[in-house]
Design a protein around this motif. Structure first.
Motif, PDB file in Angstrom:
ATOM      1  N   GLY A 148     -11.132  -2.586   6.112  1.00  0.00           N
ATOM      2  CA  GLY A 148     -11.644  -3.769   6.788  1.00  0.00           C
ATOM      3  C   GLY A 148     -10.566  -4.650   7.382  1.00  0.00           C
ATOM      4  N   LEU A 149      -9.316  -4.196   7.327  1.00  0.00           N
ATOM      5  CA  LEU A 149      -8.205  -5.008   7.820  1.00  0.00           C
ATOM      6  C   LEU A 149      -7.821  -4.629   9.241  1.00  0.00           C
ATOM      7  N   ALA A 150      -7.272  -5.587   9.964  1.00  0.00           N
ATOM      8  CA  ALA A 150      -6.672  -5.288  11.250  1.00  0.00           C
ATOM      9  C   ALA A 150      -5.463  -4.390  11.036  1.00  0.00           C
ATOM     10  N   GLU A 151      -5.056  -3.685  12.076  1.00  0.00           N
ATOM     11  CA  GLU A 151      -3.951  -2.736  11.953  1.00  0.00           C
ATOM     12  C   GLU A 151      -2.691  -3.392  11.406  1.00  0.00           C
ATOM     13  N   SER A 152      -2.370  -4.581  11.910  1.00  0.00           N
ATOM     14  CA  SER A 152      -1.135  -5.241  11.463  1.00  0.00           C
ATOM     15  C   SER A 152      -1.199  -5.595   9.988  1.00  0.00           C
ATOM     16  N   ALA A 153      -2.358  -6.043   9.512  1.00  0.00           N
ATOM     17  CA  ALA A 153      -2.501  -6.409   8.099  1.00  0.00           C
ATOM     18  C   ALA A 153      -2.458  -5.174   7.209  1.00  0.00           C
ATOM     19  N   ALA A 154      -3.093  -4.089   7.657  1.00  0.00           N
ATOM     20  CA  ALA A 154      -3.057  -2.853   6.880  1.00  0.00           C
ATOM     21  C   ALA A 154      -1.637  -2.320   6.778  1.00  0.00           C
ATOM     22  N   ARG A 155      -0.878  -2.422   7.864  1.00  0.00           N
ATOM     23  CA  ARG A 155       0.512  -1.971   7.844  1.00  0.00           C
ATOM     24  C   ARG A 155       1.320  -2.761   6.817  1.00  0.00           C
ATOM     25  N   VAL A 156       1.110  -4.068   6.777  1.00  0.00           N
ATOM     26  CA  VAL A 156       1.824  -4.913   5.806  1.00  0.00           C
ATOM     27  C   VAL A 156       1.465  -4.512   4.382  1.00  0.00           C
ATOM     28  N   GLU A 157       0.188  -4.221   4.112  1.00  0.00           N
ATOM     29  CA  GLU A 157      -0.236  -3.811   2.773  1.00  0.00           C
ATOM     30  C   GLU A 157       0.509  -2.557   2.314  1.00  0.00           C
ATOM     31  N   ILE A 158       0.704  -1.623   3.223  1.00  0.00           N
ATOM     32  CA  ILE A 158       1.388  -0.371   2.876  1.00  0.00           C
ATOM     33  C   ILE A 158       2.896  -0.594   2.758  1.00  0.00           C
ATOM     34  N   GLU A 159       3.476  -1.241   3.741  1.00  0.00           N
ATOM     35  CA  GLU A 159       4.932  -1.363   3.786  1.00  0.00           C
ATOM     36  C   GLU A 159       5.476  -2.326   2.742  1.00  0.00           C
ATOM     37  N   ARG A 160       4.742  -3.377   2.452  1.00  0.00           N
ATOM     38  CA  ARG A 160       5.228  -4.347   1.470  1.00  0.00           C
ATOM     39  C   ARG A 160       5.311  -3.716   0.077  1.00  0.00           C
ATOM     40  N   CYS A 161       4.289  -2.930  -0.276  1.00  0.00           N
ATOM     41  CA  CYS A 161       4.339  -2.222  -1.559  1.00  0.00           C
ATOM     42  C   CYS A 161       5.440  -1.178  -1.539  1.00  0.00           C
ATOM     43  N   ARG A 162       5.544  -0.437  -0.446  1.00  0.00           N
ATOM     44  CA  ARG A 162       6.606   0.575  -0.330  1.00  0.00           C
ATOM     45  C   ARG A 162       7.980  -0.035  -0.561  1.00  0.00           C
ATOM     46  N   ASP A 163       8.237  -1.184   0.033  1.00  0.00           N
ATOM     47  CA  ASP A 163       9.560  -1.784  -0.071  1.00  0.00           C
ATOM     48  C   ASP A 163       9.874  -2.245  -1.487  1.00  0.00           C
ATOM     49  N   LEU A 164       8.853  -2.701  -2.212  1.00  0.00           N
ATOM     50  CA  LEU A 164       9.077  -3.102  -3.604  1.00  0.00           C
ATOM     51  C   LEU A 164       9.353  -1.885  -4.478  1.00  0.00           C
ATOM     52  N   ILE A 165       8.627  -0.785  -4.238  1.00  0.00           N
ATOM     53  CA  ILE A 165       8.894   0.457  -4.974  1.00  0.00           C
ATOM     54  C   ILE A 165      10.304   0.948  -4.672  1.00  0.00           C
ATOM     55  N   ALA A 166      10.702   0.885  -3.419  1.00  0.00           N
ATOM     56  CA  ALA A 166      12.036   1.344  -3.031  1.00  0.00           C
ATOM     57  C   ALA A 166      13.118   0.492  -3.685  1.00  0.00           C
ATOM     58  N   ALA A 167      12.883  -0.809  -3.773  1.00  0.00           N
ATOM     59  CA  ALA A 167      13.863  -1.685  -4.408  1.00  0.00           C
ATOM     60  C   ALA A 167      14.026  -1.352  -5.888  1.00  0.00           C
ATOM     61  N   ALA A 168      12.932  -0.904  -6.522  1.00  0.00           N
ATOM     62  CA  ALA A 168      12.966  -0.607  -7.962  1.00  0.00           C
ATOM     63  C   ALA A 168      13.442   0.805  -8.265  1.00  0.00           C
ATOM     64  N   THR A 169      13.194   1.747  -7.355  1.00  0.00           N
ATOM     65  CA  THR A 169      13.449   3.152  -7.670  1.00  0.00           C
ATOM     66  C   THR A 169      14.375   3.862  -6.694  1.00  0.00           C
ATOM     67  N   GLY A 170      14.637   3.253  -5.543  1.00  0.00           N
ATOM     68  CA  GLY A 170      15.490   3.896  -4.549  1.00  0.00           C
ATOM     69  C   GLY A 170      14.741   4.760  -3.561  1.00  0.00           C
ATOM     70  N   GLY A 171      13.430   4.836  -3.679  1.00  0.00           N
ATOM     71  CA  GLY A 171      12.623   5.626  -2.746  1.00  0.00           C
ATOM     72  C   GLY A 171      11.246   5.019  -2.604  1.00  0.00           C
ATOM     73  N   PRO A 172      10.460   5.472  -1.625  1.00  0.00           N
ATOM     74  CA  PRO A 172       9.156   4.858  -1.358  1.00  0.00           C
ATOM     75  C   PRO A 172       8.068   5.214  -2.350  1.00  0.00           C
ATOM     76  N   GLY A 173       8.329   6.187  -3.231  1.00  0.00           N
ATOM     77  CA  GLY A 173       7.292   6.668  -4.127  1.00  0.00           C
ATOM     78  C   GLY A 173       6.726   7.974  -3.621  1.00  0.00           C
ATOM     79  N   ALA A 174       5.992   8.654  -4.477  1.00  0.00           N
ATOM     80  CA  ALA A 174       5.591  10.023  -4.190  1.00  0.00           C
ATOM     81  C   ALA A 174       4.442  10.141  -3.190  1.00  0.00           C
ATOM     82  N   PHE A 175       3.455   9.264  -3.277  1.00  0.00           N
ATOM     83  CA  PHE A 175       2.277   9.358  -2.428  1.00  0.00           C
ATOM     84  C   PHE A 175       1.763   7.965  -2.110  1.00  0.00           C
ATOM     85  N   PHE A 176       0.883   7.889  -1.119  1.00  0.00           N
ATOM     86  CA  PHE A 176       0.112   6.679  -0.835  1.00  0.00           C
ATOM     87  C   PHE A 176      -1.355   6.976  -1.106  1.00  0.00           C
ATOM     88  N   ARG A 177      -2.057   6.007  -1.696  1.00  0.00           N
ATOM     89  CA  ARG A 177      -3.511   6.088  -1.854  1.00  0.00           C
ATOM     90  C   ARG A 177      -4.107   4.791  -1.315  1.00  0.00           C
TER      91      ARG A 177
END
Length: 266
Positions: A148-177
């Protein structure tokens, strides 16, 4: 239904992109559905708070679809007697630690699809997941209805979580759901691929543990899993912890080994 990952969701997205991606192999080795109860918001989740800004770089079994969408996997076809237990990563950290510790002690590797606000509010969460031999993935920043999100908001939801995982582990994580959906739309899959997740991880068995049905019901739901199944579960519910010993015994009795999603699709 609000707050939970709704099996078979087919809501029309307002996103504008329309790219269909080729099916890709699972992401690299691990760098490592809380959940709502009824109509409440996911336990452990909160309204988005200040966090890393997105970087430009980087009920029983759910009814399985006849053919998973391109760019998404919901069960493996290798024939190996393995299943992937996948967990919505949110909720009380002590409870999550007990769930993940129980799995580790039984030799089971699992995949935790973490909500970004949970990782932000619980700085030890990512380390607990990976130190116990499990793998970490991306389940959006705040578990909003991503369709239900606009494209820009959906992108932020994915990338913001990815960046926090990368900061903690050095990578984006194994999968997206995707959040609040069993399957990702073509638009969401395109955004996930652009963020570094060529394969979206769905599931074909729903434990329904987020409804707090009791340990016996959770075990019955997971008993529908067969070789190659991906099972949706949640860290934030006491019933899940109570169900685990018997659930793992049930799988073992049928010759099924719980492994990470990376292993299952590897």
């Amino acid at each position: 239904m609000r707050g939970e990952d709704r099996p078979g969701t087919t809501r029309r997205s307002v996103l504008r992109a329309a790219v269909v991606l080729p099916l890709a192999a699972a992401c690299s080795a691990p760098s490592g559905s809380t959940a709502p109860s009824g109509s409440t918001a996911p336990s452990g989740s909160a309204a988005p708070q200040a966090g890393p800004a997105p970087s430009a770089a980087t009920s029983a079994a759910a009814t399985p679809s006849a053919r998973p969408p391109t760019g998404e996997v919901e069960r493996a076809t290798s024939g190996r007697p393995e299943v992937a237990l996948t967990f919505h990563g949110a909720g009380d950290l002590d409870l999550a630690r007990k769930v993940l510790g129980t799995l580790h002690d039984r030799g089971a590797g699992v995949t935790v699809l973490a909500v970004g606000t949970w990782l932000q509010q619980s700085p030890d969460a990512a380390r607990i997941v990976t130190d116990l031999g499990h793998e970490l993935g991306n389940h959006t920043w705040s578990h909003r209805d991503i369709d239900g999100l606009a494209e820009s908001a959906a992108r932020v939801e994915i990338e913001r979580c990815r960046d926090l995982i990368a900061a903690a582990t050095g990578g984006p994580g194994a999968f997206f759901r995707p959040s609040q959906a069993q399957h990702a739309t073509p638009e969401v899959r395109a955004l996930a691929a652009a963020a570094g997740y060529p394969t979206v991880l769905s599931y074909n068995v729903d434990s329904r543990d987020f409804t707090d049905p009791g340990a016996a019901a959770i075990r019955r739901n997971v008993a529908t899993a067969t070789a190659g199944s991906v099972v949706s579960m949640h860290l934030g519910h006491p019933g899940t912890l109570a169900a685990l010993p018997g659930l793992l015994d049930d799988l073992a009795a049928r010759g099924l080994t719980p492994v990470t999603a990376t292993r299952l699709f590897g």
